[in-house]
Design a protein around this motif. Structure first.
Motif, PDB file in Angstrom:
ATOM      1  N   MET A   1       0.840  -1.195   0.000  1.00 12.35           N
ATOM      2  CA  MET A   1       0.000   0.000   0.000  1.00 12.35           C
ATOM      3  C   MET A   1       0.882   1.255   0.000  1.00 12.35           C
ATOM      4  SD  MET A   1      -3.061  -1.069  -0.159  1.00 12.35           S
ATOM      5  CE  MET A   1      -3.965   0.432   0.223  1.00 12.35           C
ATOM      6  N   PRO A   2       0.379   2.355  -0.528  1.00  4.25           N
ATOM      7  CA  PRO A   2       1.169   3.590  -0.550  1.00  4.25           C
ATOM      8  C   PRO A   2       1.272   4.201   0.848  1.00  4.25           C
ATOM      9  CG  PRO A   2      -0.617   3.615  -2.185  1.00  4.25           C
ATOM     10  CD  PRO A   2      -0.884   2.491  -1.252  1.00  4.25           C
ATOM     11  N   ASP A   3       2.420   4.083   1.490  1.00  3.11           N
ATOM     12  CA  ASP A   3       2.659   4.738   2.768  1.00  3.11           C
ATOM     13  C   ASP A   3       4.155   4.734   3.052  1.00  3.11           C
ATOM     14  OD1 ASP A   3       3.326   2.186   3.600  1.00  3.11           O
ATOM     15  OD2 ASP A   3       1.579   1.900   4.867  1.00  3.11           O
ATOM     16  N   LEU A   4       4.537   5.266   4.215  1.00  7.67           N
ATOM     17  CA  LEU A   4       5.941   5.350   4.591  1.00  7.67           C
ATOM     18  C   LEU A   4       6.617   3.983   4.587  1.00  7.67           C
ATOM     19  CD1 LEU A   4       8.424   6.790   5.912  1.00  7.67           C
ATOM     20  CD2 LEU A   4       7.318   6.369   8.121  1.00  7.67           C
ATOM     21  N   TRP A   5       5.919   2.954   5.077  1.00 10.87           N
ATOM     22  CA  TRP A   5       6.536   1.637   5.239  1.00 10.87           C
ATOM     23  C   TRP A   5       6.695   0.904   3.920  1.00 10.87           C
ATOM     24  CZ3 TRP A   5       8.682   2.069   9.635  1.00 10.87           C
ATOM     25  CH2 TRP A   5       8.072   2.831  10.634  1.00 10.87           C
ATOM     26  N   ALA A   6       6.120   1.454   2.846  1.00 16.77           N
ATOM     27  CA  ALA A   6       6.383   0.908   1.519  1.00 16.77           C
ATOM     28  C   ALA A   6       7.862   1.002   1.168  1.00 16.77           C
ATOM     29  CB  ALA A   6       5.550   1.632   0.468  1.00 16.77           C
ATOM     30  N   LEU A   7       8.584   1.908   1.784  1.00 17.60           N
ATOM     31  CA  LEU A   7      10.022   2.019   1.547  1.00 17.60           C
ATOM     32  C   LEU A   7      10.734   0.712   1.830  1.00 17.60           C
ATOM     33  CD1 LEU A   7      12.404   3.893   0.851  1.00 17.60           C
ATOM     34  CD2 LEU A   7      12.509   4.524   3.269  1.00 17.60           C
ATOM     35  N   ASN A   8      10.206  -0.096   2.743  1.00 18.38           N
ATOM     36  CA  ASN A   8      10.789  -1.396   3.063  1.00 18.38           C
ATOM     37  C   ASN A   8      10.054  -2.537   2.365  1.00 18.38           C
ATOM     38  OD1 ASN A   8      12.612  -3.116   4.748  1.00 18.38           O
ATOM     39  ND2 ASN A   8      10.660  -3.838   5.557  1.00 18.38           N
ATOM     40  N   ASN A   9       8.744  -2.398   2.161  1.00 19.18           N
ATOM     41  CA  ASN A   9       7.946  -3.510   1.637  1.00 19.18           C
ATOM     42  C   ASN A   9       7.841  -3.515   0.114  1.00 19.18           C
ATOM     43  OD1 ASN A   9       7.195  -4.520   4.257  1.00 19.18           O
ATOM     44  ND2 ASN A   9       5.872  -2.744   4.445  1.00 19.18           N
ATOM     45  N   ASN A  10       7.708  -2.358  -0.490  1.00 22.05           N
ATOM     46  CA  ASN A  10       7.684  -2.192  -1.951  1.00 22.05           C
ATOM     47  C   ASN A  10       7.904  -0.722  -2.229  1.00 22.05           C
ATOM     48  OD1 ASN A  10       7.219  -1.956  -4.681  1.00 22.05           O
ATOM     49  ND2 ASN A  10       5.244  -2.999  -4.667  1.00 22.05           N
ATOM     50  N   VAL A  11       9.134  -0.366  -2.589  1.00 24.66           N
ATOM     51  CA  VAL A  11       9.536   1.035  -2.657  1.00 24.66           C
ATOM     52  C   VAL A  11       8.686   1.842  -3.626  1.00 24.66           C
ATOM     53  CG1 VAL A  11      11.293   0.617  -4.408  1.00 24.66           C
ATOM     54  CG2 VAL A  11      11.544   2.550  -2.844  1.00 24.66           C
ATOM     55  N   ALA A  12       8.029   1.204  -4.584  1.00 23.41           N
ATOM     56  CA  ALA A  12       7.168   1.939  -5.510  1.00 23.41           C
ATOM     57  C   ALA A  12       6.050   2.668  -4.775  1.00 23.41           C
ATOM     58  CB  ALA A  12       6.577   0.985  -6.544  1.00 23.41           C
ATOM     59  N   GLY A  13       5.664   2.158  -3.598  1.00 22.83           N
ATOM     60  CA  GLY A  13       4.559   2.735  -2.851  1.00 22.83           C
ATOM     61  C   GLY A  13       4.816   4.128  -2.316  1.00 22.83           C
ATOM     62  N   ILE A  14       6.092   4.564  -2.251  1.00 23.50           N
ATOM     63  CA  ILE A  14       6.357   5.922  -1.765  1.00 23.50           C
ATOM     64  C   ILE A  14       6.144   6.952  -2.873  1.00 23.50           C
ATOM     65  CG2 ILE A  14       8.022   5.000  -0.119  1.00 23.50           C
ATOM     66  CD1 ILE A  14      10.242   6.295  -1.808  1.00 23.50           C
ATOM     67  N   GLY A  15       5.944   6.480  -4.107  1.00 17.29           N
ATOM     68  CA  GLY A  15       5.841   7.397  -5.230  1.00 17.29           C
ATOM     69  C   GLY A  15       4.615   8.281  -5.198  1.00 17.29           C
ATOM     70  N   ALA A  20       6.121  14.852   3.540  1.00 24.15           N
ATOM     71  CA  ALA A  20       7.261  14.196   4.169  1.00 24.15           C
ATOM     72  C   ALA A  20       6.812  13.404   5.393  1.00 24.15           C
ATOM     73  CB  ALA A  20       8.310  15.227   4.559  1.00 24.15           C
ATOM     74  N   GLN A  21       7.421  12.250   5.590  1.00 25.56           N
ATOM     75  CA  GLN A  21       7.081  11.394   6.723  1.00 25.56           C
ATOM     76  C   GLN A  21       8.338  10.800   7.329  1.00 25.56           C
ATOM     77  OE1 GLN A  21       4.013   8.463   6.015  1.00 25.56           O
ATOM     78  NE2 GLN A  21       2.976   9.732   4.484  1.00 25.56           N
ATOM     79  N   VAL A  22       8.299  10.557   8.646  1.00 25.07           N
ATOM     80  CA  VAL A  22       9.370   9.856   9.355  1.00 25.07           C
ATOM     81  C   VAL A  22       8.725   8.799  10.234  1.00 25.07           C
ATOM     82  CG1 VAL A  22      10.972  11.800   9.318  1.00 25.07           C
ATOM     83  CG2 VAL A  22       9.394  11.524  11.242  1.00 25.07           C
TER      84      VAL A  22
END
Length: 233
Positions: A1-15, A20-22
């Motif tokens: 799903m598109p969210d911050l944690w997509a950076l680890n699960n599927n980087v396309a989701g941050i697109g 900005a999120q931390v």
């Protein structure tokens, strides 16, 4: 799903992120300190050049540990999002020293119709090698999944994950929103480990708190907690 944690699960989701999120994440598996993970992540969107993210994590203890730092980029093209990520891993074993390796990953995501998402991700496509002995490499994992939101409060998910050296793992989950979408109830199941999970998500303005509890019949319980914050424009 598109969210911050997509950076680890599927980087396309941050697109598709617009702010900005931390976030910080911690997990403990089976009540054993050596099976604990801590992680930090951040995503910064740009209007024209895609969205960028950085991630860091550490797993293990003094006897064995894995650390990583990664940089990812995601870009939205119409209803599609594409992404790529580079992770530098360091594996340390007491008495044997440490080794480093670089893993390359790519992913894609699309909202096929409103409320219906498809995503696919390939991690470590270069099959990064850690040691010559026994041709030891970082795991290469491929996964694909679907998410469907039949109406605003309900989310259904299914995913197949395949480690190239192990049988495929099918996972399914469900989420239901309560209290004007401030509280979420979640549950999931994994076939490879016969593992059931249950969780809660809480939102207070820009702050998100998520907790998950998992159990297996043989190994015991696991706990997962994340905190994330979204910056207003």
């Amino acid at each position: 799903m598109p969210d911050l944690w997509a950076l680890n699960n599927n980087v396309a989701g941050i697109g598709t992120l617009e702010q900005a999120q931390v976030g910080a994440y911690v997990e403990n598996r089976f009540g054993v300190r050596a099976f604990s993970t801590v992680a930090l992540q951040a995503v910064y969107p740009t209007a024209r050049y895609g969205n960028y993210g950085v991630s860091m994590s550490r797993f293990g203890d003094e006897l064995f540990s894995q650390q990583h730092v990664g940089i990812g980029i995601g870009h939205k093209l119409g209803q599609f999002s594409l992404g790529g990520k580079i992770d530098l891993w360091q594996v340390t074993v007491e008495g044997y020293g440490s080794r480093k390796a670089v893993a390359l990953s790519v992913g894609g995501q699309a909202e096929i119709v409103p409320g219906f998402f498809f995503g696919a991700y390939a991690y470590n496509i270069n099959q990064a090698k850690l040691a010559e002995f026994d041709d030891e490499r970082l795991p290469t994992v491929m996964k694909a999944g679907l998410a469907y939101r039949p109406y605003q409060k309900l989310l259904l998910l299914a995913e197949t994950e395949k480690h190239i050296n192990f049988p495929a793992n099918f996972k399914a989950g469900i989420e239901y929103q309560l209290l004007q979408e401030k509280l979420a109830l979640r549950s999931g199941f994994s076939t490879l480990t016969n593992r059931a999970t249950f969780g809660l998500g809480f939102r207070a303005r820009q702050l998100y708190v998520d907790y998950a509890f998992g159990s297996t019949t043989l190994l015991g319980q696991s706990h997962h907690l994340s905190l994330s914050y979204t910056f207003q424009k």
